[in-house]
Scaffold this motif. Structure first.
Motif, PDB file in Angstrom:
ATOM      1  N   UNK A   1      -1.454  -4.424   2.612  1.00 38.18           N
ATOM      2  CA  UNK A   1      -0.733  -3.170   2.925  1.00 38.18           C
ATOM      3  C   UNK A   1       0.893  -3.799   3.384  1.00 38.18           C
ATOM      4  N   UNK A   2       1.987  -3.000   3.303  1.00 40.80           N
ATOM      5  CA  UNK A   2       3.219  -2.994   3.524  1.00 40.80           C
ATOM      6  C   UNK A   2       3.705  -2.893   4.740  1.00 40.80           C
ATOM      7  N   UNK A   3       2.738  -2.016   5.402  1.00 36.44           N
ATOM      8  CA  UNK A   3       3.190  -1.447   6.613  1.00 36.44           C
ATOM      9  C   UNK A   3       3.295  -2.386   7.898  1.00 36.44           C
ATOM     10  N   UNK A   4       4.395  -2.504   8.638  1.00 38.94           N
ATOM     11  CA  UNK A   4       4.429  -3.362   9.528  1.00 38.94           C
ATOM     12  C   UNK A   4       5.542  -4.610   8.978  1.00 38.94           C
ATOM     13  N   UNK A   5       5.665  -4.502   7.769  1.00 40.46           N
ATOM     14  CA  UNK A   5       6.393  -5.645   7.092  1.00 40.46           C
ATOM     15  C   UNK A   5       7.570  -5.451   7.773  1.00 40.46           C
ATOM     16  N   UNK A   6       8.542  -6.815   8.143  1.00 43.37           N
ATOM     17  CA  UNK A   6       9.718  -6.712   8.698  1.00 43.37           C
ATOM     18  C   UNK A   6      10.748  -7.061   7.708  1.00 43.37           C
ATOM     19  N   UNK A   7      12.239  -6.445   7.728  1.00 41.08           N
ATOM     20  CA  UNK A   7      13.147  -6.629   6.821  1.00 41.08           C
ATOM     21  C   UNK A   7      13.095  -7.974   6.648  1.00 41.08           C
ATOM     22  N   UNK A   8      13.695  -8.117   5.189  1.00 42.66           N
ATOM     23  CA  UNK A   8      14.070  -9.608   4.760  1.00 42.66           C
ATOM     24  C   UNK A   8      12.587 -10.647   4.699  1.00 42.66           C
ATOM     25  N   UNK A   9      11.398  -9.899   4.703  1.00 43.19           N
ATOM     26  CA  UNK A   9      10.073 -10.743   4.667  1.00 43.19           C
ATOM     27  C   UNK A   9       9.694 -10.354   3.151  1.00 43.19           C
ATOM     28  N   UNK A  10       8.935 -11.431   2.966  1.00 42.55           N
ATOM     29  CA  UNK A  10       8.300 -11.459   1.442  1.00 42.55           C
ATOM     30  C   UNK A  10       6.992 -11.574   1.339  1.00 42.55           C
ATOM     31  N   UNK A  11       6.192 -10.970   0.661  1.00 42.54           N
ATOM     32  CA  UNK A  11       4.596 -10.817   0.484  1.00 42.54           C
ATOM     33  C   UNK A  11       4.410 -11.064  -1.149  1.00 42.54           C
ATOM     34  N   UNK A  12       3.371 -11.834  -1.389  1.00 37.93           N
ATOM     35  CA  UNK A  12       3.009 -11.939  -2.599  1.00 37.93           C
ATOM     36  C   UNK A  12       1.566 -11.281  -2.615  1.00 37.93           C
ATOM     37  N   UNK A  13       1.115 -10.358  -3.901  1.00 35.71           N
ATOM     38  CA  UNK A  13      -0.105  -9.966  -3.717  1.00 35.71           C
ATOM     39  C   UNK A  13      -0.453  -9.509  -5.197  1.00 35.71           C
ATOM     40  N   UNK A  14      -1.734  -9.302  -5.333  1.00 41.15           N
ATOM     41  CA  UNK A  14      -2.146  -9.062  -6.865  1.00 41.15           C
ATOM     42  C   UNK A  14      -2.494  -7.671  -6.789  1.00 41.15           C
ATOM     43  N   UNK A  15      -2.291  -7.176  -8.112  1.00 44.17           N
ATOM     44  CA  UNK A  15      -2.647  -5.866  -8.329  1.00 44.17           C
ATOM     45  C   UNK A  15      -3.716  -5.889  -9.263  1.00 44.17           C
ATOM     46  N   UNK A  16      -4.856  -5.314  -9.012  1.00 47.99           N
ATOM     47  CA  UNK A  16      -5.881  -5.301  -9.730  1.00 47.99           C
ATOM     48  C   UNK A  16      -6.312  -3.898 -10.313  1.00 47.99           C
ATOM     49  N   UNK A  17      -7.508  -3.984 -11.121  1.00 50.97           N
ATOM     50  CA  UNK A  17      -7.883  -2.908 -11.715  1.00 50.97           C
ATOM     51  C   UNK A  17      -9.168  -2.329 -10.764  1.00 50.97           C
ATOM     52  N   UNK A  18      -9.613  -1.140 -11.121  1.00 50.13           N
ATOM     53  CA  UNK A  18     -10.822  -0.670 -10.018  1.00 50.13           C
ATOM     54  C   UNK A  18     -12.000  -1.684 -10.481  1.00 50.13           C
ATOM     55  N   UNK A  19     -12.122  -2.367 -11.393  1.00 47.03           N
ATOM     56  CA  UNK A  19     -13.272  -3.333 -11.396  1.00 47.03           C
ATOM     57  C   UNK A  19     -12.755  -4.855 -11.117  1.00 47.03           C
ATOM     58  N   UNK A  20     -11.494  -5.062 -10.567  1.00 44.66           N
ATOM     59  CA  UNK A  20     -11.121  -6.194  -9.937  1.00 44.66           C
ATOM     60  C   UNK A  20     -10.352  -7.184 -11.034  1.00 44.66           C
ATOM     61  N   UNK A  21     -10.207  -6.577 -12.200  1.00 41.87           N
ATOM     62  CA  UNK A  21      -9.481  -7.489 -13.076  1.00 41.87           C
ATOM     63  C   UNK A  21      -7.956  -7.557 -12.509  1.00 41.87           C
ATOM     64  N   UNK A  22      -7.266  -8.567 -12.785  1.00 39.27           N
ATOM     65  CA  UNK A  22      -5.975  -8.835 -12.472  1.00 39.27           C
ATOM     66  C   UNK A  22      -5.140  -7.950 -13.302  1.00 39.27           C
ATOM     67  N   UNK A  23      -3.980  -7.294 -12.819  1.00 40.44           N
ATOM     68  CA  UNK A  23      -3.093  -6.526 -13.721  1.00 40.44           C
ATOM     69  C   UNK A  23      -1.901  -7.428 -13.685  1.00 40.44           C
ATOM     70  N   UNK A  24      -1.603  -7.877 -12.386  1.00 40.78           N
ATOM     71  CA  UNK A  24      -0.417  -8.707 -12.276  1.00 40.78           C
ATOM     72  C   UNK A  24      -0.297  -9.306 -10.876  1.00 40.78           C
ATOM     73  N   UNK A  25       0.533 -10.517 -10.713  1.00 43.02           N
ATOM     74  CA  UNK A  25       0.865 -11.022  -9.533  1.00 43.02           C
ATOM     75  C   UNK A  25       2.241 -10.466  -9.066  1.00 43.02           C
ATOM     76  N   UNK A  26       2.397  -9.732  -7.920  1.00 48.21           N
ATOM     77  CA  UNK A  26       3.926  -9.594  -7.931  1.00 48.21           C
ATOM     78  C   UNK A  26       4.383  -9.803  -6.477  1.00 48.21           C
ATOM     79  N   UNK A  27       5.586 -10.003  -6.276  1.00 46.88           N
ATOM     80  CA  UNK A  27       5.987 -10.150  -5.037  1.00 46.88           C
ATOM     81  C   UNK A  27       6.820  -9.089  -4.693  1.00 46.88           C
ATOM     82  N   UNK A  28       6.748  -8.860  -3.144  1.00 52.89           N
ATOM     83  CA  UNK A  28       7.532  -7.562  -2.783  1.00 52.89           C
ATOM     84  C   UNK A  28       8.153  -8.166  -1.557  1.00 52.89           C
ATOM     85  N   UNK A  29       9.468  -7.720  -1.652  1.00 46.56           N
ATOM     86  CA  UNK A  29      10.441  -8.236  -0.621  1.00 46.56           C
ATOM     87  C   UNK A  29      10.795  -6.600  -0.036  1.00 46.56           C
ATOM     88  N   UNK A  30      10.902  -6.709   1.414  1.00 49.31           N
ATOM     89  CA  UNK A  30      11.265  -5.798   2.337  1.00 49.31           C
ATOM     90  C   UNK A  30      12.869  -5.825   2.503  1.00 49.31           C
TER      91      UNK A  30
END
Length: 105
Positions: A1-30
C-alpha cells in the motif's frame, strides 16, 4: 500500500497476476500530491491497461502514461549526491527538487 507514504520517499514493489506470477518490478516515488510509478522498459502500456481495470471512478485516481515526458538517469559512486546537489537537483532531506508530473511511466 502507498497510503501514508511521505513526499520524496521511494518504495519498490512487485505487480503480480491473480495466480502470483510476476508482471513487473516497479519503483514508486511519492511526488507530493502524485505518485510516479517507474516500470521496466516497454511495459508501461501493458501495466497501464492492467491497472486501469482495477480503478473505480469513486477512487479519484487518474492514470497517465508519461513515458515520453521523463527520462531515468542513474548516478553511481561516492560523488553522486554531490553532483546532484551541485546541479540543484536535490530538495529537502536529499529528495528530488522537481516534484512535478507523476504517473505510470
Amino acid at each position: 500500500s502507498f497510503e501514508g507514504m511521505e513526499a520524496s520517499t521511494v518504495k519498490e514493489t512487485v505487480l503480480t497476476t491473480a495466480t502470483g506470477r510476476v508482471r513487473d518490478l516497479v519503483t514508486v516515488v511519492h511526488c507530493g500530491d502524485e505518485l510516479l510509478m517507474v516500470c521496466s522498459p516497454g511495459q508501461a502500456a501493458r501495466l497501464f491497461k492492467t491497472l486501469d481495470m482495477f480503478i473505480f471512478p469513486a477512487d479519484k485516481v487518474v492514470l497517465a502514461d508519461k513515458s515520453d515526458d521523463i527520462a531515468i538517469v542513474t548516478l553511481i559512486g561516492s560523488g553522486a549526491v554531490a553532483a546532484l546537489d551541485a546541479a540543484g537537483l536535490l530538495g529537502e532531506a536529499g529528495g528530488p527538487a522537481n516534484q512535478r508530473g507523476a504517473a505510470l511511466a
